[in-house]
Motif scaffolding. Structure first.
Motif, PDB file in Angstrom:
ATOM      1  N   PHE A  19      31.582  48.707  42.215  1.00 51.41           N
ATOM      2  CA  PHE A  19      31.520  47.448  41.469  1.00 51.41           C
ATOM      3  C   PHE A  19      32.442  46.450  42.146  1.00 51.41           C
ATOM      4  CE2 PHE A  19      34.536  50.269  39.221  1.00 51.41           C
ATOM      5  CZ  PHE A  19      35.709  49.535  39.327  1.00 51.41           C
ATOM      6  N   GLU A  20      32.427  45.214  41.674  1.00 54.54           N
ATOM      7  CA  GLU A  20      33.271  44.158  42.236  1.00 54.54           C
ATOM      8  C   GLU A  20      34.096  43.518  41.129  1.00 54.54           C
ATOM      9  OE1 GLU A  20      31.469  41.189  44.607  1.00 54.54           O
ATOM     10  OE2 GLU A  20      30.352  42.587  45.879  1.00 54.54           O
ATOM     11  N   PHE A  21      35.382  43.283  41.423  1.00 55.85           N
ATOM     12  CA  PHE A  21      36.204  42.492  40.528  1.00 55.85           C
ATOM     13  C   PHE A  21      35.855  41.019  40.700  1.00 55.85           C
ATOM     14  CE2 PHE A  21      39.349  46.110  40.950  1.00 55.85           C
ATOM     15  CZ  PHE A  21      39.192  46.545  39.647  1.00 55.85           C
ATOM     16  N   ASP A  22      36.004  40.259  39.637  1.00 49.12           N
ATOM     17  CA  ASP A  22      35.669  38.848  39.681  1.00 49.12           C
ATOM     18  C   ASP A  22      36.857  37.967  40.047  1.00 49.12           C
ATOM     19  OD1 ASP A  22      33.060  39.406  38.992  1.00 49.12           O
ATOM     20  OD2 ASP A  22      33.475  39.302  36.844  1.00 49.12           O
ATOM     21  N   ASP A  23      38.053  38.555  40.121  1.00 53.27           N
ATOM     22  CA  ASP A  23      39.230  37.752  40.441  1.00 53.27           C
ATOM     23  C   ASP A  23      40.128  38.560  41.369  1.00 53.27           C
ATOM     24  OD1 ASP A  23      41.010  35.677  40.449  1.00 53.27           O
ATOM     25  OD2 ASP A  23      41.013  35.422  38.278  1.00 53.27           O
ATOM     26  N   ASP A  24      41.430  38.521  41.123  1.00 46.23           N
ATOM     27  CA  ASP A  24      42.387  39.174  42.029  1.00 46.23           C
ATOM     28  C   ASP A  24      42.877  40.503  41.479  1.00 46.23           C
ATOM     29  OD1 ASP A  24      42.274  37.034  43.816  1.00 46.23           O
ATOM     30  OD2 ASP A  24      43.754  35.906  42.657  1.00 46.23           O
ATOM     31  N   GLU A  25      42.042  41.201  40.709  1.00 43.85           N
ATOM     32  CA  GLU A  25      42.450  42.493  40.180  1.00 43.85           C
ATOM     33  C   GLU A  25      42.560  43.524  41.299  1.00 43.85           C
ATOM     34  OE1 GLU A  25      40.158  40.470  36.846  1.00 43.85           O
ATOM     35  OE2 GLU A  25      39.888  40.786  38.993  1.00 43.85           O
ATOM     36  N   GLU A  26      43.377  44.543  41.048  1.00 46.52           N
ATOM     37  CA  GLU A  26      43.584  45.608  42.030  1.00 46.52           C
ATOM     38  C   GLU A  26      43.748  46.933  41.303  1.00 46.52           C
ATOM     39  OE1 GLU A  26      46.909  47.002  45.366  1.00 46.52           O
ATOM     40  OE2 GLU A  26      46.891  44.944  44.603  1.00 46.52           O
ATOM     41  N   VAL A  27      43.086  47.966  41.812  1.00 51.05           N
ATOM     42  CA  VAL A  27      43.225  49.291  41.207  1.00 51.05           C
ATOM     43  C   VAL A  27      44.604  49.845  41.515  1.00 51.05           C
ATOM     44  CG1 VAL A  27      42.339  51.646  41.133  1.00 51.05           C
ATOM     45  CG2 VAL A  27      40.752  49.726  41.392  1.00 51.05           C
ATOM     46  N   ASP A  28      45.318  50.258  40.476  1.00 54.40           N
ATOM     47  CA  ASP A  28      46.665  50.807  40.649  1.00 54.40           C
ATOM     48  C   ASP A  28      46.636  52.327  40.614  1.00 54.40           C
ATOM     49  OD1 ASP A  28      49.449  50.916  40.888  1.00 54.40           O
ATOM     50  OD2 ASP A  28      49.705  50.936  38.709  1.00 54.40           O
ATOM     51  N   GLU A  29      45.983  52.901  39.604  1.00 54.36           N
ATOM     52  CA  GLU A  29      45.919  54.349  39.470  1.00 54.36           C
ATOM     53  C   GLU A  29      44.551  54.760  38.945  1.00 54.36           C
ATOM     54  OE1 GLU A  29      48.991  56.189  37.234  1.00 54.36           O
ATOM     55  OE2 GLU A  29      50.613  55.080  38.204  1.00 54.36           O
ATOM     56  N   ILE A  30      44.186  56.025  39.237  1.00 58.30           N
ATOM     57  CA  ILE A  30      42.957  56.605  38.719  1.00 58.30           C
ATOM     58  C   ILE A  30      43.207  58.083  38.471  1.00 58.30           C
ATOM     59  CG2 ILE A  30      41.963  57.249  40.953  1.00 58.30           C
ATOM     60  CD1 ILE A  30      39.242  56.277  39.848  1.00 58.30           C
TER      61      ILE A  30
END
Length: 422
Positions: free
Chosen positions: A159-170
């Motif tokens: 998927f794509e984020f629409d802004d400046d989000e970033e995955v930190d943990e999963i």
């Protein structure tokens, strides 16, 4: 009497929404929260729509908007004008939402019962639920649910984020790869398989920078979350025998430029030109599929599909052929429609399934779901007929919010039905 007052509280709330406009605009409905008490008639915004509570409950991951035992869908969009009546243009059935949008944008909703998922492909549903948010970002729970015909041997989700989000943990059983706004999630070996009617769920934490509006006391961090878009699944299914079905569409007796029919077999839908045929492939052998064809209304006429078989059993060694034609029906008067909703019972749902009749048309309504009665003459008043039932010596009587209803072409009428065990 107390039970009746409580039952009609939902009808009162719906009446406020569908009554003649007399209020001011609200910026949006309130957000939905976990572990909160909700009561009949409450409304919230959730995943791009407004939902209304039909049964008192404390919210949980299982009792989210979209669960038809506790909620009913009102309209798309979080904003609305208080007391404004829904019309044919702004009231949308869950299975019609986004039908005209890009079918690959990851936000198609076509199933009228299960309309809270954010993406679907080959019967596999993706749920993306925000469970917590603060100034540094939010936490989401992602569920991959296999409602298809076969076990999944392997999968990945992008998927794509629409802004400046970033995955930190999963969660530890999953890997994530992010390139700018594009995110790819793949499972570890023990999580690759999802059997039919099973699901996998994992948590993901997203970094973002949120600032609340000091002038808006009702705004929460959850309101600031923008859900990702362009969802896509890569799926590898268990090998099984498959077959195919051909749908043949007859040339019409009317102008063939009015519309192009859309035909659905299982989870696959295709537009078919008049006089042409379409091949539906990769259907599981020995499984029976329902065949659906949309009806259309234009310039006082209704165009209704005539299907020689409503369902087809797939054979791996035989190519099944189904013929569909359309009949043109004159609508002498302007028409409207009525939504009939049946509450979940307190008794065993398997005892019987309610049947409702309006204007000589009888429809079955599953518990906790609704149906539309359409093409009812504008301005006419119709009786709502619902049978009582006797099962194993016990009687079950219907209670209706209204016994009759006047049809208005400019708004949808509502009928709420609850069955009481005598």
């Amino acid at each position: 009497m107390k039970g009746m007052k409580r039952f009609f509280s939902v009808m009162f709330a719906l009446t406020l929404i569908v009554a003649t406009a007399a209020g001011s605009y609200a910026t949006s409905a309130p957000g939905w929260y976990l572990n909160k008490d909700y009561h009949e008639g409450d409304y919230v915004k959730f995943r791009g729509g407004i939902y209304i509570v039909t049964k008192d409950h404390e919210s949980s991951q299982d009792k989210y908007p979209g669960n038809s035992a506790y909620w009913t869908f009102y309209k798309k969009g979080a904003g609305f004008k208080k007391d404004a009546p829904p019309t044919e243009n702004d009231y949308e059935k869950p299975n019609d939402r986004d039908r005209d949008d890009d079918r690959n944008d990851g936000r198609n909703d076509k199933d009228p019962v299960d309309q809270d998922y954010i993406y679907r492909e080959n019967g596999v549903h993706v749920y993306y639920e925000v469970t917590d948010a603060d100034s540094d970002g939010y936490t989401a729970e992602i569920t991959i649910e296999n409602n298809g015909d076969r076990d999944i041997d392997d999968w990945s989700l992008s998927f794509e984020f629409d802004d400046d989000e970033e995955v930190d943990e999963i969660d530890a059983d999953f890997e994530v790869d992010q390139d700018d706004d594009e995110v790819l999630i793949t499972p570890e070996s023990e999580m690759q398989t999802i059997e039919e009617d099973e699901s996998v769920t994992f948590e993901i934490e997203i970094l973002a920078d949120y600032t609340l509006d000091d002038e808006d006391e009702d705004e929460t961090y959850e309101d600031l979350v923008d859900l990702p878009s362009d969802f896509d699944l890569t799926l590898e299914f268990e090998a099984v025998e498959t077959g195919a079905v051909i749908i043949q569409l007859e040339d019409p007796d009317f102008d063939d430029d009015i519309f192009i029919p859309e035909i659905t077999v299982g989870d696959d839908d295709q537009e078919i030109e008049w006089g042409e045929e379409a091949l539906f492939t990769d259907l599981v052998a020995d499984k029976t599929y329902e065949i659906k064809a949309e009806s259309y209304k234009e310039d006082g006429k209704l165009y209704r599909a005539v299907i020689d078989e409503d369902e087809v059993s797939v054979d791996s060694e035989e190519l099944k052929v189904i013929e569909i034609s359309y009949e043109e029906i004159d609508l002498d008067e302007e028409t409207g429609k009525v939504l009939v909703y049946v509450f979940k019972p307190t008794f065993d749902e398997d005892l019987f399934t309610p049947e409702v009749t309006i204007d000589s048309e009888e429809k079955t309504v599953d518990w906790g779901e609704y149906v539309y009665f359409e093409d009812l003459e504008d301005g006419e008043t119709f009786d709502i007929e619902v049978d009582s039932y006797e099962v194993d010596g016990e009687e079950f009587e219907p209670e209706l919010s209204v016994e009759e209803i006047e049809v208005d072409k400019d708004k949808i009428g509502y009928v709420l039905i609850k069955f009481i065990k005598q």
